[in-house]
Design an enzyme around this catalytic site. Structure first.
Site, PDB file in Angstrom:
ATOM      1  N   HIS A   7     -32.450 -25.227 -88.737  1.00 28.01           N
ATOM      2  CA  HIS A   7     -33.086 -24.183 -89.836  1.00 28.01           C
ATOM      3  C   HIS A   7     -34.454 -23.956 -89.292  1.00 28.01           C
ATOM      4  O   HIS A   7     -35.282 -22.944 -89.845  1.00 28.01           O
ATOM      5  CB  HIS A   7     -32.937 -24.913 -90.824  1.00 28.01           C
ATOM      6  CG  HIS A   7     -32.966 -23.982 -92.344  1.00 28.01           C
ATOM      7  ND1 HIS A   7     -33.053 -22.804 -92.150  1.00 28.01           N
ATOM      8  CD2 HIS A   7     -32.705 -24.363 -93.505  1.00 28.01           C
ATOM      9  CE1 HIS A   7     -32.928 -22.075 -93.393  1.00 28.01           C
ATOM     10  NE2 HIS A   7     -32.572 -23.242 -94.235  1.00 28.01           N
TER      11      HIS A   7
ATOM     12  N   ASP B 289     -32.122 -18.821 -89.867  1.00 29.88           N
ATOM     13  CA  ASP B 289     -32.216 -18.639 -91.479  1.00 29.88           C
ATOM     14  C   ASP B 289     -30.791 -18.747 -91.867  1.00 29.88           C
ATOM     15  O   ASP B 289     -29.857 -18.644 -91.287  1.00 29.88           O
ATOM     16  CB  ASP B 289     -32.801 -17.390 -91.727  1.00 29.88           C
ATOM     17  CG  ASP B 289     -34.205 -17.250 -91.239  1.00 29.88           C
ATOM     18  OD1 ASP B 289     -34.857 -18.259 -91.163  1.00 29.88           O
ATOM     19  OD2 ASP B 289     -34.711 -16.213 -91.186  1.00 29.88           O
TER      20      ASP B 289
END
Length: 464
Positions: free
Chosen positions: A436, A440
């Site tokens: 992450h 995204d």
């Protein structure tokens, strides 16, 4: 009589040290030339160390789990003749310094391993060794330890008294040297009833003496009984590398896991039809039977063409994303030694049958322990699949320093509403994790939805 020092040889690949993962002998054993003495591990390769001469083991220079430098003494033998050292000379202790060294992931993707600080202690030969009858060490490998005999695993030691007369499972052959077996035969002892105190339960002369001292006892074959034993299992070899790699991945990568349902009914129909065809592939070789994985690999190649940032390695220390043009797909595989990840290189340049053939070749090499270092390293994105054991959903751990891993769950027939009625469809989940920090959630979803479209309409996989 003289003494012969055996040093850890250069095991290739430019390595400067190796981890001792298994001893095949002990002090006092008589060995012949080419008898396997020990096994050491470098990255994924396990190398057996044979004896160059006949002799008696006087000293072992390291313990299981120690990291030994190339050229360090590891065994001292008493041999006929002068040997290669002055009589009575004691080799320098083998020391594993506490310095971090590069440690590849289960497929060689990076990480660091901290080696043991323990020193291998010099052991002098026991009194009366020369008077004892010669004990020829078995040249075959002991039964696999937890994690596998090849590739290391663990070295269990018991902290509780083994039940007297505890039988071994049906068909399991007791581990003992020929001299111990002869002594047991002469004493009328069934070795299956003797608890071994050596590595992997190996039975020694002291175990025979203990058995004779307490007298034969009838083993309990049924009923309930307390078991108060505790095993101390030292994590070594491949199992230690896996543990370090998983710790690195989970401690440094913030995972986001995305689960999506895929209708693979059409894909399974196409796969069955292609597998019925008997057409030669490239080079006149018959095409391999296709599984789901080659289709998934080709779908990933097409999806990565739209989102090349998914095919990257993230150097989080330097703050640099290395985006690769070549798509090197790691296929996580369970072997007797533990988890390894053979790599299908340049999947973008392979058709579906070439991908299938390479998966088969690499899987066989990984399971047999013959896969090379290059075949187990260099992936840029990974697939993990447990087949029929895949469960409904999983949370795959990213293979650091990669940024994505695609998890395949088991296929099941489920009722699906088509607008007018429920119909049976072959359904499968993809459980995929992403780093992450650089991927995204939206990009992860777009990537998986593209793969979903390709797998549910498999003809699109063949359209350039």
């Amino acid at each position: 009589m003289g003494e012969h020092i055996i040093k850890l040889p250069d095991v290739g690949e430019g390595v400067a040290e190796a981890e001792l993962v298994e001893w095949h002998v002990k002090i006092g054993d008589m060995v012949r030339e080419d008898t396997v003495l020990a096994a050491v591990m470098t990255d994924k390769a396990t190398v057996e160390i044979p004896s160059p001469v006949d002799g008696e083991i006087l000293w072992l220079g390291a313990e299981i789990g120690d990291t030994v430098a190339i050229g360090s003494p590891i065994v001292r033998l008493k041999v006929a003749g002068e040997g290669n050292v002055a009589g009575g000379a004691t080799p320098a202790k083998v020391t594993a310094e506490s310095t971090p060294t590069p440690n590849p992931s289960p497929q060689g993707g990076g990480g660091r391993a901290t080696v043991s600080k323990d020193e291998a202690k010099s052991a002098s030969p026991p009194a009366g060794t020369a008077a004892k009858s010669a004990r020829i060490a078995e040249t075959g490998s002991p039964s696999p330890l937890w994690g596998g005999a090849r590739g290391g695993g663990t070295a269990p030691t018991s902290r509780g008294a083994a039940p007297p007369g505890a039988p071994r499972p049906e068909g399991e052959r007791p581990l003992a040297s020929p001299a111990v077996r002869l002594r047991a035969k002469e004493a009328g002892i069934d070795l299956r009833q003797v608890a071994g105190s050596g590595p992997a339960g190996r039975i020694g002369h002291e175990d025979i003496e203990a058995f004779l001292a307490r007298g034969p006892q009838v083993a309990r074959t049924s009923g309930l009984a307390r078991n108060d034993t505790i095993q101390d299992i030292k994590v070594v070899g491949l199992r230690r590398k896996i543990a370090e790699k998983m710790t690195l991945s989970k401690s440094r990568i913030p995972h986001i896991t995305y689960v999506e349902e895929i209708d693979v009914t059409a894909l399974e129909e196409l796969r069955a039809a292609l597998n019925k065809e008997k057409r030669p592939g490239k080079g006149g070789v018959e095409r391999p039977k296709l599984t789901l994985l080659p289709f998934l690999m080709r779908a990933m190649v097409k999806a990565i063409a739209d989102q090349p940032n998914l095919n990257s390695l993230f150097d989080d220390e330097a703050g640099i994303i290395h985006q690769h043009g070549g798509i090197h797909i790691g296929i996580a595989a369970q072997t007797p030694s533990g988890l390894v990840v053979p790599v299908v290189r340049h999947a973008e340049a392979r058709d579906i049958w070439e991908c299938g053939a390479e998966i088969i070749r690499l899987a066989e090499a990984a399971k047999s322990g013959t896969a090379t270092r290059d075949e187990l390293s260099g992936s840029t994105i990974t697939i993990t699949s447990l087949g029929a054991m895949g469960g409904v959903a999983t949370t795959p751990v990213i293979n650091h320093p990669e940024v994505a891993i695609i998890g395949v769950n088991k296929m099941m027939v489920r009722p699906v509403w088509d607008g007018t009625q429920f119909i049976p469809r072959k359904m499968m989940n993809l459980s995929s994790s992403f780093d992450h920090r650089v991927i995204d959630g939206w990009d992860a979803a777009v990537f998986i939805q593209r793969i979903k479209t390709l797998l549910e309409t498999p003809a699109l996989i063949f359209v350039d």
